[in-house]
Design an enzyme around this catalytic site. Sequence first.
Site, PDB file in Angstrom:
ATOM      1  N   SER A   1      50.487 -22.574-137.791  1.00 48.13           N
ATOM      2  CA  SER A   1      50.202 -23.422-136.635  1.00 48.13           C
ATOM      3  C   SER A   1      48.751 -23.842-136.676  1.00 48.13           C
ATOM      4  O   SER A   1      47.941 -23.265-137.409  1.00 48.13           O
ATOM      5  CB  SER A   1      50.490 -22.663-135.331  1.00 48.13           C
TER       6      SER A   1
ATOM      7  N   GLY B   1      47.126 -26.191-138.003  1.00 45.31           N
ATOM      8  CA  GLY B   1      46.560 -26.644-139.265  1.00 45.31           C
ATOM      9  C   GLY B   1      46.241 -25.555-140.264  1.00 45.31           C
ATOM     10  O   GLY B   1      45.704 -25.846-141.342  1.00 45.31           O
TER      11      GLY B   1
ATOM     12  N   ASP C   1      49.217 -26.951-127.735  1.00 44.05           N
ATOM     13  CA  ASP C   1      47.767 -26.927-127.505  1.00 44.05           C
ATOM     14  C   ASP C   1      47.248 -28.256-126.975  1.00 44.05           C
ATOM     15  O   ASP C   1      46.378 -28.280-126.101  1.00 44.05           O
ATOM     16  CB  ASP C   1      47.008 -26.488-128.767  1.00 44.05           C
ATOM     17  N   THR C   2      47.777 -29.386-127.472  1.00 42.34           N
ATOM     18  CA  THR C   2      47.334 -30.681-126.954  1.00 42.34           C
ATOM     19  C   THR C   2      47.701 -30.862-125.486  1.00 42.34           C
ATOM     20  O   THR C   2      47.093 -31.662-124.780  1.00 42.34           O
ATOM     21  CB  THR C   2      47.925 -31.841-127.771  1.00 42.34           C
TER      22      THR C   2
ATOM     23  N   GLU D   1      56.263 -33.497-131.500  1.00 43.70           N
ATOM     24  CA  GLU D   1      55.228 -34.313-132.140  1.00 43.70           C
ATOM     25  C   GLU D   1      55.884 -35.487-132.865  1.00 43.70           C
ATOM     26  O   GLU D   1      56.829 -35.300-133.643  1.00 43.70           O
ATOM     27  CB  GLU D   1      54.425 -33.466-133.119  1.00 43.70           C
TER      28      GLU D   1
ATOM     29  N   ARG E   1      38.965 -21.402-131.488  1.00 42.32           N
ATOM     30  CA  ARG E   1      38.975 -22.120-130.218  1.00 42.32           C
ATOM     31  C   ARG E   1      38.765 -21.109-129.096  1.00 42.32           C
ATOM     32  O   ARG E   1      39.554 -20.191-128.921  1.00 42.32           O
ATOM     33  CB  ARG E   1      40.303 -22.856-130.058  1.00 42.32           C
TER      34      ARG E   1
ATOM     35  N   GLU F   1      57.161 -32.762-135.860  1.00 42.95           N
ATOM     36  CA  GLU F   1      57.379 -31.327-135.668  1.00 42.95           C
ATOM     37  C   GLU F   1      57.765 -31.050-134.221  1.00 42.95           C
ATOM     38  O   GLU F   1      57.716 -31.946-133.367  1.00 42.95           O
ATOM     39  CB  GLU F   1      56.117 -30.525-136.034  1.00 42.95           C
TER      40      GLU F   1
END
Length: 407
Positions: free
Chosen positions: A164, A166, A290-291, A271, A369, A283
């Site tokens: 996840s 990236g 998260d977005t 996505e 993050r 996906e």
Amino acid sequence: MLKALEITTTTTGQPTTALLLGSGELGKEVAIELMRLGVRVVACDRYPNAPAMQVASAHAVLDMKDKQALRDLIHQVKPDVVIPEIEAIATDVLVELEQKEGLRVVPSANAANITMNREAIRTLAAQTLNLPTSPYFFASSAGEVHANIDKVGFPCIMKPVMSSSGKGQSTLKSDEDIGIAWKKACSEGRGHESRVIVEGFVKFDREITLLTVHASDGIHFCPPIGHHQVNGDYHESWQPEPLDEETLLECKRIASTVVKALGGYGIFGVELFIAGKSVIFSELSPRPHDTGMVTLISQDLSEFALHVRALLGFPIGKIAFHGPSASAAILGEGKGNKITYRGLDEALGMGPDCALRIFGKPDINGERRLGVALARAATVEEAVEQVKAMRDKIEIVIEDESASKQD
């Protein structure tokens, strides 16, 4: 239809309990929403003092890929509902216990099993549901990648089948990149599995997230979310991403098709690539995205509140949108177990429609993050500039207290 949970709170018996498998920043917000509705939360992750553990009623630290350890935990907790929040879970144990013991898993054990693995969800979307996707193939060795690379051509992207944000992702521009990308995918993917997906580049104009909620009163959609990524990890997101009516309808068709096929109640982060009038499935995650943290300020019910209402079997009704909004990830880089945030007062003083979430992660090793800046404005463009400016006001100081004590 899934029966709604009846919430019981008690100090003498067994209250309604949710077992949260994954306790990061997204899981923390889910835990808070569950507790607001009277549900006892047991937060689980591989490391202690994870964000959701800091607010939960109880917690457990274990490797959720360990089948016996996960099975033992479930039998010990006896949860009314299990909520997977990350990919690194022995989902076959959830399938087993759902079938044999009636364990309630969000959105279902089968859906969790399919969506935790890029191979399973891509096969479902492309081959079973005939949804448009990018060209792709799967491989179990670098040699297999070399042998099949002509199917997608260069440039292309290699990703672990389980990862996840990236992690383990690389862009391949020539044969020389395959070996290094293969090692990265195997070392950084969840569970260090030797299996990858290689995707051909799609010439798209935009990439969006369409938060899709399957609840007892039907399927609901949040306004589309646009986002800016760096190496597959989101840095800013905004809502709404403008789409014409025809394109938005196609996005909803694709999202609802795959969500209905998976079954179960909850929120799904779908996505999609937008290429002109065409919409291409990318996906899906069967949980908050998260977005979608932008919904903490853009909607009356955030993606976390929507997820909890749906998974408990409650209706959603109408989702009220408050107007153009944005989020910006607050990233830290370094190594240490003492993280200090400065400039929060300046960031919060930039306007009345600003907010911050500091996740409370206990340590850092590399880039991580650590929080998110949130803002509403008259336009999306203004909201994005606002959260970037807020982020710039924040200074993160990282220290290693264990090293200083040894000195």
